[in-house]
Design an enzyme around this catalytic site. Structure first.
Site, PDB file in Angstrom:
ATOM      1  N   ASN A   4     -16.415  80.611 -39.642  1.00  0.00           N
ATOM      2  CA  ASN A   4     -16.114  79.424 -38.838  1.00  0.00           C
ATOM      3  C   ASN A   4     -15.395  78.336 -39.637  1.00  0.00           C
ATOM      4  OD1 ASN A   4     -18.265  78.554 -40.429  1.00  0.00           O
ATOM      5  ND2 ASN A   4     -19.257  77.426 -38.777  1.00  0.00           N
ATOM      6  N   LYS A   5     -15.176  78.569 -40.927  1.00  0.00           N
ATOM      7  CA  LYS A   5     -14.526  77.567 -41.761  1.00  0.00           C
ATOM      8  C   LYS A   5     -13.005  77.601 -41.568  1.00  0.00           C
ATOM      9  CE  LYS A   5     -18.163  75.929 -44.009  1.00  0.00           C
ATOM     10  NZ  LYS A   5     -19.272  76.742 -43.471  1.00  0.00           N
TER      11      LYS A   5
END
Length: 374
Positions: free
Chosen positions: A179-180
């Site tokens: 999710n980064k």
């Protein structure tokens, strides 16, 4: 369905991973060394030490700095739990400071009052990709001879007064969960100019082996915190186009900022003038009149990904049980956390999808207001 997040993977990532698989070298190989050098160059530091997660990176820094039982580390409760857990791993104590209501970062005006003879470090988190006030933090650290550990896990490419985060303290850590902004699948990296810290972290991540690299020769307590070659290959490909990735996220953020500003019940993200934001998530905050949980529940039922960001660490059951924290201990953190919501945010999000999300939020705010009036 519009998911909350999603990685940005191209053919380049796939090709480099296949290159590793074809090479037969799957660990401690050339892709890891290439990725580390690229990260050191990108941040502008001498050393980069890859590892299997941002959590592991933070843990190694606590250990390498000699922070141990009974020592105190000043940090924030408005964060993912790992930024405090890493302190507990070495039997030290996290000391939480309330946040600034505009930026959601550490309120630097409250740090000095929390410093004691047991304080060994300040661990600021660049929350949601917005750099903390590093001038004030470094000044306090210098005054009291404290380490500064930057939790830059959410902020790759972010800048404080023109300097990239990660290289502004004694050491910093980035994380690359899917999710980064960029991803290695699982993975993280330490960055530092401190030769001794770098040497210790190289050893700690590899079962405590010494710098001579002798097999089955262990000079200190260490862990298996290594990054594999496939993850490093992903990192190389992602870092090659990090400017493109960050530009995509800036585009989506600007769409949201423009389209949500007409909704009076929403407080939009504030970006300080001294910083370059690296958009990790897009978090809105509802006015006190809006039931955040009801809106969140109904958005989820409509297939729109959303999550509360963050639930305060000091009110997590484990922390309450261990330290006796209670509601009211950090009033700004708690007030903000009750009303913040992360909404769909990823590189390929289209303007049409943004419009769908904004329309749904507006509809559900109206529904929540109607429920209150009933």
């Amino acid at each position: 369905m519009i998911p909350l997040s999603g990685p940005d993977i191209t053919q380049r990532e796939k090709d480099l991973v296949m290159e590793v698989l074809d090479s037969g070298i799957l660990g401690l190989g050339p892709k890891m060394r290439q990725f580390e050098q690229m990260m050191a160059d990108y941040v502008g530091v001498k050393h980069a030490i890859s590892c299997n997660s941002g959590t592991s990176g933070l843990h190694m820094l606590i250990a390498a700095m000699g922070i141990g039982e009974g020592d105190e580390v000043i940090t924030t409760s408005f964060s993912f739990v790992a930024s405090a857990n890493c302190i507990l791993f070495e039997r030290a104590v996290p000391v939480f400071v309330d946040i600034d209501e505009a930026t959601y970062n550490l309120d630097v005006t409250q740090i000095e009052a929390k410093i004691t003879e047991k304080t060994k470090a300040i661990l600021p988190v660049h929350v949601f990709g917005q750099p903390a006030n590093m001038d004030e933090i470094r000044a306090l650290a210098s005054k009291y001879n404290l380490w500064v550990i930057e939790d830059s896990c959410e902020a790759i490419g972010g800048e404080w007064k023109g300097a990239r985060v990660g290289g502004l303290g004694d050491a910093g850590v980035f994380a690359f969960y899917p999710n980064k902004q960029m991803t290695t699948g699982e993975g993280g990296i330490i960055v530092t100019d401190n030769d001794e810290i770098a040497e210790l972290c190289h050893s700690i991540r590899n079962q405590g082996r010494g710098e001579d690299g002798l097999w089955l020769s262990h000079v200190r307590l260490g862990y298996n915190f290594r990054m594999d070659e496939m993850s490093a290959a992903l990192g190389v490909a992602q870092l090659e186009r990090i400017d493109e990735i960050l530009a995509h996220r800036e585009r989506v953020a600007q769409l949201y900022l423009e389209k949500l500003k007409a909704i009076p019940e929403i407080i939009l993200p504030h970006v300080d003038a001294d910083v370059k934001m690296s958009w990790f998530v897009f978090v809105i905050r509802f006015a006190e009149t809006v039931n955040r949980d009801l809106v969140m529940e109904r958005l989820s039922k409509r297939g729109i990904g959303c999550r509360p960001y963050f639930t305060p660490i000091h009110l997590q059951p484990f922390y309450v049980e261990r330290f006796g924290f209670k509601p009211g201990d950090l009033p700004v953190t708690e007030r903000v956390a009750e009303k913040t919501l992360a909404i769909p945010f990823f590189n390929s999000l289209t303007e049409e999808q943004v419009d769908q999300v904004v329309a749904a939020i507006q509809e559900e705010i109206e529904h929540a207001k109607e429920q209150v009036n009933l």
